[in-house]
Design a protein around this motif. Structure first.
Motif: not given
Length: 338
Positions: A171, A178, A183, A193
């Motif tokens: 993350y 991302q 995500n 996300p």
């Protein structure tokens, strides 16, 4: 890098040379010690010396293993048990105070509940996935390739697997691109996300996925071998009687390999009880993901409290021992019935 490789090669060469020297030297000494003395000796004396050599020689081969087991396994067990009754420095006897602390500590119980969740989820799913894949792969012409790919994670260390899955769960923040696979999928579907490793309970489940990914290959290989032992005549008779594939799977295959399923399940259970690497590499036990092994590590090597760290280690050992005893007894019982 070259120095590390040369060092590893040198270590292996020295170890092999030491093993050869030990076994050759001990056998030479044994033969010299019980050699027939000069001059004529009776057949009874010669036979007795041969018998003594044959009795002692096996012990020469297992002595190094017994020595290492004693030094690195048996002694640490008793020393850990002793330290669990002493203070943080291992000097003052305090009885069961460490155990009273453990069973009254909230973090200990949270870690124990996390271990329980691992025990309920990982062995069940890994065994189930391994069984299903073992059945389906045998029906595909590329089944052996599929089995190889699924078994490959078994060749990766837990830390290596954790590094791989860090990129899956990665993350970078709401306004950044991302790089995490999960995500990337989430943002591709229009959602925000998430920092997956900071979400309590679900972060533990995502850590369990890593161990399931690793252990499924182990379960698949063992159960695939067991399925090959199911008599083909039984399966053909069921098909002639009109049984569907699902009925054959649940009513014929599973009952005949049930013993193997239990062995696989208990083996993975023992692995789960000792899980440490994945949690340590992914979250270091933060965000309520800590398990007993990580808690033991923190008390023993970070806080420097040998008493409490040893107490948690003893509790983990006591949880593992009954499963191991049951597994061994079941294996011995199955061998006795053959």
């Amino acid at each position: 890098m070259v120095e590390q490789i040369l060092g590893a090669v040198l270590a292996v060469a020295v170890a092999l040379a030491a093993c050869v020297a030990y076994f050759w030297g001990t056998n030479w000494l044994l033969d010299r010690w019980f050699a027939d003395p000069p001059g004529r000796v009776s057949d009874d004396v010669s036979t007795e010396r041969d018998l003594m050599r044959s009795r002692i020689r096996p012990w020469l081969f297992i002595f190094p293993a017994m020595l290492f087991l004693t030094v690195y396994l048996v002694y640490p067990v008793f020393e850990t048990l002793r330290l669990s009754f002493f203070d943080r420095f291992g000097q003052r006897f305090i009885g069961f105070d460490n155990y009273i602390w453990a069973f009254g500590d909230g973090i200990f119980w949270q870690s124990a509940l996390n271990n329980l969740a691992w025990l309920l989820i990982v062995p069940s799913f890994a065994t189930a996935f391994g069984l299903v894949i073992a059945v389906l792969a045998d029906r595909l012409w590329w089944g052996n390739i599929a089995k190889t790919l699924i078994f490959m994670p078994m060749a990766i260390s837990f830390v290596g697997a954790s590094v791989i899955w860090r990129f899956v769960y990665a993350y970078r923040g709401p306004d950044q691109e991302q790089i995490g696979v999960l995500n990337a999928l989430v943002t591709g579907m229009g959602f925000a996300p998430q920092a997956w490793m900071t979400i309590p309970f679900w972060n533990s489940v995502m850590l369990m996925v890593i161990l399931i990914w690793i252990q499924t290959g182990f379960a698949m290989v063992i159960l695939s071998a067991a399925l090959r032992g199911v008599p083909e005549e039984t399966l053909e008779a069921a098909r002639i009687d009109g049984a569907s594939d699902i009925r054959i799977f649940f009513d014929i295959m599973i009952p005949q390999i049930w013993g193997t399923i239990i062995v696989v399940w208990t083996t993975i259970t023992i692995t789960v009880l000792k899980v440490f690497d994945i949690v340590y590499a992914m979250t270091n036990g933060e965000f309520q993901t800590q398990v007993l092994a990580n808690l033991m590590y923190r008390w023993m090597f970070i806080s420097g409290d040998y008493g409490r760290g040893s107490t948690i280690a003893v509790i983990i050992m006591l949880a593992v021992v009954p499963i191991m005893i049951w597994n061994i007894r079941r294996a011995n019982a199955e061998q006795g019935t053959r």
